[in-house]
Write a protein that holds these residues in place. Sequence first.
Motif, PDB file in Angstrom:
ATOM      1  N   TYR A  11       0.513  -0.833   0.206  1.00 23.72           N
ATOM      2  CA  TYR A  11       0.022  -0.059   0.080  1.00 23.72           C
ATOM      3  C   TYR A  11       0.717   1.543  -0.341  1.00 23.72           C
ATOM      4  O   TYR A  11       0.574   2.082  -0.510  1.00 23.72           O
ATOM      5  N   TRP A  12       1.856   1.089   1.043  1.00 26.33           N
ATOM      6  CA  TRP A  12       3.011   2.087   0.960  1.00 26.33           C
ATOM      7  C   TRP A  12       3.619   2.844  -1.003  1.00 26.33           C
ATOM      8  O   TRP A  12       3.824   3.732  -1.163  1.00 26.33           O
ATOM      9  N   ALA A  13       3.861   1.235  -0.988  1.00 29.90           N
ATOM     10  CA  ALA A  13       4.029   1.425  -2.917  1.00 29.90           C
ATOM     11  C   ALA A  13       2.883   2.488  -4.082  1.00 29.90           C
ATOM     12  O   ALA A  13       3.056   2.846  -4.781  1.00 29.90           O
ATOM     13  N   THR A  14       2.425   1.609  -3.047  1.00 30.94           N
ATOM     14  CA  THR A  14       0.803   2.306  -3.844  1.00 30.94           C
ATOM     15  C   THR A  14       0.949   3.805  -3.882  1.00 30.94           C
ATOM     16  O   THR A  14       1.420   4.628  -4.977  1.00 30.94           O
ATOM     17  N   ILE A  15       1.038   4.200  -2.700  1.00 34.40           N
ATOM     18  CA  ILE A  15       0.639   5.844  -2.377  1.00 34.40           C
ATOM     19  C   ILE A  15       1.718   6.920  -2.861  1.00 34.40           C
ATOM     20  O   ILE A  15       1.819   7.211  -3.620  1.00 34.40           O
ATOM     21  N   VAL A  16       3.096   6.241  -3.278  1.00 34.82           N
ATOM     22  CA  VAL A  16       4.546   6.601  -3.546  1.00 34.82           C
ATOM     23  C   VAL A  16       4.032   7.233  -5.071  1.00 34.82           C
ATOM     24  O   VAL A  16       4.460   7.603  -5.635  1.00 34.82           O
ATOM     25  N   SER A  17       3.810   5.585  -5.705  1.00 31.05           N
ATOM     26  CA  SER A  17       3.159   5.898  -7.120  1.00 31.05           C
ATOM     27  C   SER A  17       2.356   6.635  -7.559  1.00 31.05           C
ATOM     28  O   SER A  17       2.135   7.780  -8.730  1.00 31.05           O
TER      29      SER A  17
END
Length: 315
Positions: A11-17
């Motif tokens: 989910y943090w990867a999704t937020i950053v992207s």
Amino acid sequence: MLSDLFFIVNYWATIVSSIIGIFLCLLIIIIIVTHRQCHTITNVLTCNTCVAITLYFIFRIVTSIYGLRQDWQDYNQPACIFRAYCSLTLCTALCYSYSIQAISRLFFAVLYKYKYLLTWRTHCILIAINWLVSVIIPIKPFFHHDGFGYEEESRSCVVTPKIVSISAYVVVLIFVIPLNIVTIVYGVILYRVRQSTRRIAVVKLNTITSTVHNRTLVPNGKRELKIMQNMSAQSTIISCGGILYLILVIWLATQQHPPPELFYLLALNLISIFTAIMMIALFLMNKPVKKIVSDYIFQLCKVKIGTATNRTQTA
């Protein structure tokens, strides 16, 4: 059950992207709106894509925040369904925005003799159709029990891939059809450009027909091929984002045993990550926008260097 660390990382990867994608979208929109030389039909369609991507990323951030919470089982069901529908609608708008860009290039490269197809009015109608189709197509899951809902494996509110008819509907109408439209249109453009024997020097962007000494100018073949290559590259990147979701749907439709649980969340995340990558490609391929940003950064660095030099001399 998957570990909390798995959900946190994804989910943090999704937020950053998503943040990267939103920044690039807003940057492109602001530059196109504030610079008159960027006021072209091509860039208006680009802005339409950027609006769809920005809204999609906003909903992905909201979904990710909910997915990071520990009380994710207690979500309000109507709100969950609303988020799932909006996410699917914006994903549809994104995919079909590339279809109308391809259709626009078909107008300019092949059907340029029909001047009414080259007008702003026609392209505004295309944009309106893009959003109308995007709102209508995702309605179908409402007519199936649990078509939209909470998916425990991904901690997300989505259209469920577990109902084969619904998942197949989503894949075909939201991914396969618009991307096939792009492929077919660019195939026609490539064929016509290679067959053309009346190529003339480069004309101004979006000015396809004009008369000079009673001779009709035709589109510049090299420019059309370059635009086609750029758009094809972006469509390919988007397609890569949906590969895992397609594999998940095929697995559920053909296999007796369920797929690995991590597939559910990764299938959603790949779409967001590849969409962000596509935005980077879109920015780099838009030469007018990239040049304006580069010039601004150069001027800013020049001013800072000049200020530092003055301070050194004064000291």
